[in-house]
Design a protein around this motif. Sequence first.
Motif, mmCIF file in Angstrom:
data_model
loop_
_atom_site.group_PDB
_atom_site.id
_atom_site.type_symbol
_atom_site.label_atom_id
_atom_site.label_comp_id
_atom_site.label_asym_id
_atom_site.label_seq_id
_atom_site.Cartn_x
_atom_site.Cartn_y
_atom_site.Cartn_z
ATOM 1 N N TYR A 174 -94.269 15.144 50.457
ATOM 2 C CA TYR A 174 -93.100 15.195 49.579
ATOM 3 C C TYR A 174 -92.780 13.797 49.056
ATOM 4 N N TRP A 175 -92.107 13.734 47.903
ATOM 5 C CA TRP A 175 -91.702 12.461 47.335
ATOM 6 C C TRP A 175 -90.429 12.664 46.521
ATOM 7 N N THR A 176 -89.829 11.552 46.075
ATOM 8 C CA THR A 176 -88.630 11.645 45.244
ATOM 9 C C THR A 176 -88.527 10.457 44.295
ATOM 10 N N GLU A 177 -87.941 10.733 43.132
ATOM 11 C CA GLU A 177 -87.516 9.690 42.213
ATOM 12 C C GLU A 177 -86.052 9.917 41.813
ATOM 13 N N GLU A 178 -85.380 10.775 42.584
ATOM 14 C CA GLU A 178 -83.988 11.102 42.246
ATOM 15 C C GLU A 178 -83.122 9.849 42.252
ATOM 16 N N MET A 179 -82.296 9.718 41.233
ATOM 17 C CA MET A 179 -81.365 8.595 41.144
ATOM 18 C C MET A 179 -79.968 9.071 41.518
ATOM 19 N N ILE A 266 -106.040 1.647 40.348
ATOM 20 C CA ILE A 266 -105.095 2.568 40.986
ATOM 21 C C ILE A 266 -103.792 2.495 40.203
ATOM 22 N N VAL A 267 -103.311 3.642 39.742
ATOM 23 C CA VAL A 267 -102.071 3.694 38.972
ATOM 24 C C VAL A 267 -101.021 4.460 39.776
ATOM 25 N N GLY A 268 -99.887 3.823 40.024
ATOM 26 C CA GLY A 268 -98.841 4.448 40.808
ATOM 27 C C GLY A 268 -97.991 5.418 40.007
ATOM 28 N N LYS A 269 -97.257 6.255 40.710
ATOM 29 C CA LYS A 269 -96.267 7.115 40.064
ATOM 30 C C LYS A 269 -95.295 6.246 39.258
ATOM 31 N N HIS A 270 -94.921 6.704 38.076
ATOM 32 C CA HIS A 270 -94.003 5.960 37.214
ATOM 33 C C HIS A 270 -92.620 6.590 37.333
ATOM 34 N N VAL A 301 -100.392 7.741 42.293
ATOM 35 C CA VAL A 301 -100.393 7.275 43.690
ATOM 36 C C VAL A 301 -98.986 6.851 44.104
ATOM 37 N N ASP A 302 -98.674 7.054 45.379
ATOM 38 C CA ASP A 302 -97.331 6.768 45.902
ATOM 39 C C ASP A 302 -97.227 5.298 46.300
ATOM 40 N N ILE A 303 -96.877 4.486 45.311
ATOM 41 C CA ILE A 303 -96.710 3.050 45.520
ATOM 42 C C ILE A 303 -95.648 2.551 44.555
ATOM 43 N N GLY A 304 -94.724 1.724 45.043
ATOM 44 C CA GLY A 304 -93.758 1.095 44.151
ATOM 45 C C GLY A 304 -92.379 1.691 44.170
ATOM 46 N N HIS A 305 -91.946 2.265 43.030
ATOM 47 C CA HIS A 305 -90.547 2.629 42.830
ATOM 48 C C HIS A 305 -90.186 4.045 43.269
ATOM 49 N N THR A 306 -91.168 4.889 43.568
ATOM 50 C CA THR A 306 -90.865 6.215 44.085
ATOM 51 C C THR A 306 -90.979 6.183 45.608
ATOM 52 N N PHE A 307 -90.410 7.178 46.259
ATOM 53 C CA PHE A 307 -90.339 7.135 47.718
ATOM 54 C C PHE A 307 -90.817 8.453 48.325
ATOM 55 N N PRO A 308 -91.524 8.385 49.488
ATOM 56 C CA PRO A 308 -91.921 7.167 50.195
ATOM 57 C C PRO A 308 -93.089 6.473 49.495
ATOM 58 N N SER A 309 -93.201 5.179 49.702
ATOM 59 C CA SER A 309 -94.273 4.409 49.086
ATOM 60 C C SER A 309 -95.094 3.703 50.161
ATOM 61 N N HIS A 310 -96.383 3.651 49.908
ATOM 62 C CA HIS A 310 -97.262 2.929 50.819
ATOM 63 C C HIS A 310 -97.060 1.415 50.670
ATOM 64 N N VAL A 311 -97.409 0.689 51.701
ATOM 65 C CA VAL A 311 -97.460 -0.767 51.658
ATOM 66 C C VAL A 311 -98.880 -1.166 51.292
ATOM 67 N N PHE A 312 -99.036 -1.889 50.187
ATOM 68 C CA PHE A 312 -100.347 -2.371 49.776
ATOM 69 C C PHE A 312 -100.464 -3.860 50.085
#
Length: 336
Positions: A174-179, A266-270, A301-312
């Motif tokens: 699961y993931w979220t970008e809810e503000m 690798i392109v993260g979720k925007h 990919v789950d990295i950056g501004h969406t959650f949860p995000s991996h540590v790269f």
Amino acid sequence: MYMIKAKTLKQGDSIGIITPSAAAPVKFKARYNRGLNQLRKMGFHIIEGKCSNKSQAYRSSTIKERSEEINELIYNKKVKAIISTIGGANSNSLLPYIDYEHLKKDPKIFMGYSDVTALLLGIYAKTGLTTFYGPAIVPSFGEFPELLPKGKEYFENVVQLNRRAPYTIEIPEYWTEEMIDWSTQDREKQMVQNDGWKCLKPGSATGRIIGGNLNTMSGFIASDYFPSVKDSILFIEDSFKDMATQERSLSMLKVAGVFDEIKGLIVGKHEHFDDLNSPFTIEDLLLEILGDTNIPIITNVDIGHTFPSHVFPIGIGIELDASNGCITFLEDAVME
């Protein structure tokens, strides 16, 4: 480049807190304090930088004071990690004033994301020290009611060596970008099913992972603070941008020759992307800009501004298997 790695972060270690750009600790004090308390619950001591209580409109303080804040924590032998409170727009202002030579002598974990890309890549370029594209105090550790369990797990896997390399990082279910307004938030964010990571161009490649926030890169890409990307796996991600802005930013990488040097992308979720009603997708645009460049590419990919995000961990060796949608860390990012 000769690589340097900091020591594993352990319970009882001290973490220094910096505010290199936006004044989030002042504007969102409750969330900031919740983030600090989250780290304390995880067993760490906190040493707040001197800009945590400062605010100058769009930034926390002057370039001089923000630089001094970082250097004072670099000089502090008790500090084992330095984590940013949030991003902003002006971390690149600090690049000429960081004591890189001292950081080589006393390596520390340095973590943040978004605008902190400038510091992470600048430090890596100048020292060879592995830096960490990962959670920040206010948006991540300060989440209501607490840091997302998967976010905590990904942090501990990398900087506390709860997972040892080589290992393939997971796709969160699961993931979220809810503000939700941070000043009034009184419930957990709504999580949605993850569509998974998408193969845009098949193939596999190995290389050092380098990257960060695409928009931030425009502030220092042609400088000595931007590391060589030759034979690397590049990762990029962005937030609240539109299709026109993305065409400009991706074309910036194209004309700078970046796509000709890397071995994979690798392109993260925007987060909250605006396609401006374009009759094509962001993936279509990327392929249009790449042209004949033939490298493996994975997106969403789950990295950056969406959650949860991996540590790269910037600088470690990874394998990108785009055909099977896999990213494997080939080495540990810290030393025991």
